[in-house]
Write an enzyme that holds these catalytic residues in place. Structure first.
Site, PDB file in Angstrom:
ATOM      1  N   GLU A 201       7.222   2.548  -0.444  1.00 28.22           N
ATOM      2  CA  GLU A 201       7.331   4.001   0.114  1.00 28.22           C
ATOM      3  C   GLU A 201       5.918   4.483   0.746  1.00 28.22           C
ATOM      4  O   GLU A 201       4.977   4.617   0.138  1.00 28.22           O
ATOM      5  CB  GLU A 201       7.781   5.070  -1.170  1.00 28.22           C
ATOM      6  CG  GLU A 201       9.050   4.725  -1.902  1.00 28.22           C
ATOM      7  CD  GLU A 201      10.099   4.935  -0.984  1.00 28.22           C
ATOM      8  OE1 GLU A 201       9.957   5.991  -0.200  1.00 28.22           O
ATOM      9  OE2 GLU A 201      11.151   4.473  -1.250  1.00 28.22           O
ATOM     10  N   CYS A 235       3.349  13.211   1.978  1.00 29.13           N
ATOM     11  CA  CYS A 235       3.610  11.976   2.789  1.00 29.13           C
ATOM     12  C   CYS A 235       4.866  12.597   3.943  1.00 29.13           C
ATOM     13  O   CYS A 235       4.830  12.115   5.078  1.00 29.13           O
ATOM     14  CB  CYS A 235       4.473  11.153   1.949  1.00 29.13           C
ATOM     15  SG  CYS A 235       5.907  11.524   1.110  1.00 29.13           S
TER      16      CYS A 235
END
Ligand code: NAD
Length: 457
Positions: A201, A235
């Site tokens: 991720e 993010c």
């Protein structure tokens, strides 16, 4: 020890439910401890951000897993291919074994525990390494999980990059890493030694494209809200904006106005999160210095700069205009409250700009016109998309969450997470009678007839 315990008996449905239930109850009961730990780690993090952006999606994900676990676990039965009838087939979801999770610091509760939830739902044992950049949260996670599970089932390992590197080299049955693309490569390299499958991720530069017909104020409100959550240390934060060239100055004006509304002051404002540490503060300041040196215009989005410095780690939100491609602000993921505003003439130019760069974790497109939205969706590749807003596709349990290309490998959340941490075992059950008996030696006329039939167009 985890592996040995798994071999003795992988957690069944009841044990998985009990684990998820215990997690849910304890998270709700001890939420203020998490708020306090994260607040300390950041030297100031809005309480509501820890609750609404970490604990709410986490507990929502657990309730969703509890609701759907039985159906996810059910073997999927189907009839076999024609020439194998009456055999039956099924896909059985089986826990992989021992799963490793390496967390990130920016949402240190969510990004550590959310993969743990999915791995536990799938019946695994879990070893977690939270980020050393949020040490108080890491300690709390150790205490928290230690109070709920025995170490053979769930355990927490703490330490810095060296421990993380050793951790990634363990022979896990699956390893999920959240962090930068750079470290993601190291993790994948280490995991390859044991052929450990990885879910990475990662991050990247997620663009927000505004069509000129979309109300600019609404776009500015939504983009700035998402950009300034956690002071941009997200993010999925919109990394930069692409606006029509005729609207750039108006967007800049609105961005400053919206910032002022969201954060009437900066230093001392409990709603405005601090930068995680001095190095990251300096990194952001350096991005701005370098951009200015290369001819970009750096425009503060707030006039309240007093008390904003490397000491307090309160960073003044800023827009950057005319940033050249070689400036770090345009080549690196920003991960802070800095927003480059780029312009385009035709929508296709904006799409070409995005497509000429590494595939981002997210793409945001603002447009009420559905056929143009369809076009943008098919012309671009990103981990996920939120249309007419930012970030929120992450919070949908029925959507896979993950990147593509440089922004990651694999996905989790909801059913996708359950499948990520399961082995989908193929099973064929042969019956007393089998059509295959017609095609075995000595091959005669019957075998030829059957093969001819099977080879039809
Ligand atoms: P990072 O890559 O610097 O560090 C993450 C973790 O990696 C830390 O816990 C660290 O201990 C560990 N680590 C360091 N060296 C290692 C090694 N050799 N082997 C294994 N592990 C090692 O990332 P960061 O600064 O914590 O986070 C910022 C980045 O993470 C940004 O790029 C951001 O976009 C990304 N991110 C992605 C998501 C997502 O869900 N896709 C979420 C949050 C952050």
């Amino acid at each position: 020890r985890q592996r040995a315990a798994f071999r003795v008996g992988a957690p069944d449905y009841e044990r998985r439910r009990a684990a998820l239930r215990a997690l849910l109850n304890a998270l709700v009961d001890r939420r203020e401890e998490f708020v306090a730990a994260v607040n300390e780690d950041f030297g100031g993090r809005a309480r509501q951000e820890t609750l609404a952006l970490e604990l709410v999606p986490l507990t929502d994900g657990i309730r969703y897993a509890l609701r759907h676990l039985a159906s996810w676990m059910k073997p999927r039965r189907e009839v076999a291919a024609l020439n194998f009838l009456p055999a039956s087939t099924q896909v059985v979801a089986q826990p992989l074994g021992v799963v490793g999770v390496i967390g990130a610091w920016n949402y240190p509760v969510l990004l550590s525990l959310s993969p743990v939830v999915d791995a536990l739902a799938a019946g695994n044992h879990v070893l977690l390494k939270p980020s050393e950049l949020a040490p108080r949260t890491a300690e709390l996670l150790k205490d928290f999980l230690g109070s709920l599970f025995n170490a053979e089932h769930v355990a927490v390992v703490s330490g810095g990059a060296e421990v993380a590197a050793a951790f990634a080299a363990l022979p896990f049955d699956h390893l999920l890493f959240t962090g930068s693309t750079r470290v993601g490569k190291l993790v994948m390299r280490a995991a390859s030694e044991h052929l450990t499958p990885v879910t990475l991720e990662l991050g990247g530069k997620s663009p927000a494209i505004i069509h000129r017909e979309f109300p600019l104020r609404t776009a500015a409100e939504r983009i700035l809200t998402g950009k300034l959550y956690n002071a941009g240390q997200t993010c999925l934060a919109p990394d930069y904006v692409l606006v029509h060239e005729s609207q750039r100055d108006e967007f800049l004006r609105l961005a400053a106005e919206v910032t002022q509304q969201l954060y009437p002051t900066l230093a001392g404002n409990p709603d405005y999160t601090h930068i995680i540490n001095r190095e990251h503060y300096e990194r952001l300041a350096e991005y701005l210095r370098e951009a200015a040196d290369l001819g970009a215009r750096v425009m503060p989005l707030s006039v309240h700069a007093e008390g904003c410095n490397a000491e307090s780690r309160v960073f003044v939100p800023a827009a950057v205009l005319d940033a050249p491609d070689n400036a770090q602000v345009m080549s690196e993921e920003i991960f802070g409250p800095v927003l480059p505003i780029m312009t385009y003439r035709e929508l296709d130019d904006a799409l070409a700009y995005v497509n000429a760069r590494p595939r981002p974790l997210a793409l945001y497109y603002f447009d009420w016109n559905t056929s143009r939205v369809e076009r943008v969706l098919s012309a671009t590749t990103s981990g996920g998309v939120t249309v007419n807003d930012v970030i929120y596709h992450i919070a949908q349990n029925n959507l896979p969450f993950g990147g593509v290309g440089a922004s990651g490998i694999g996905a989790y959340h909801g059913r996708t997470g359950f499948e990520t941490f399961s082995h989908r075992k193929a099973v064929l059950v042969q019956k007393r009678f089998s059509a295959l008996q017609f095609i075995r030696p000595p091959y005669g006329a019957m075998a030829s007839r059957v093969i001819k039939f099977l080879l039809r167009k």
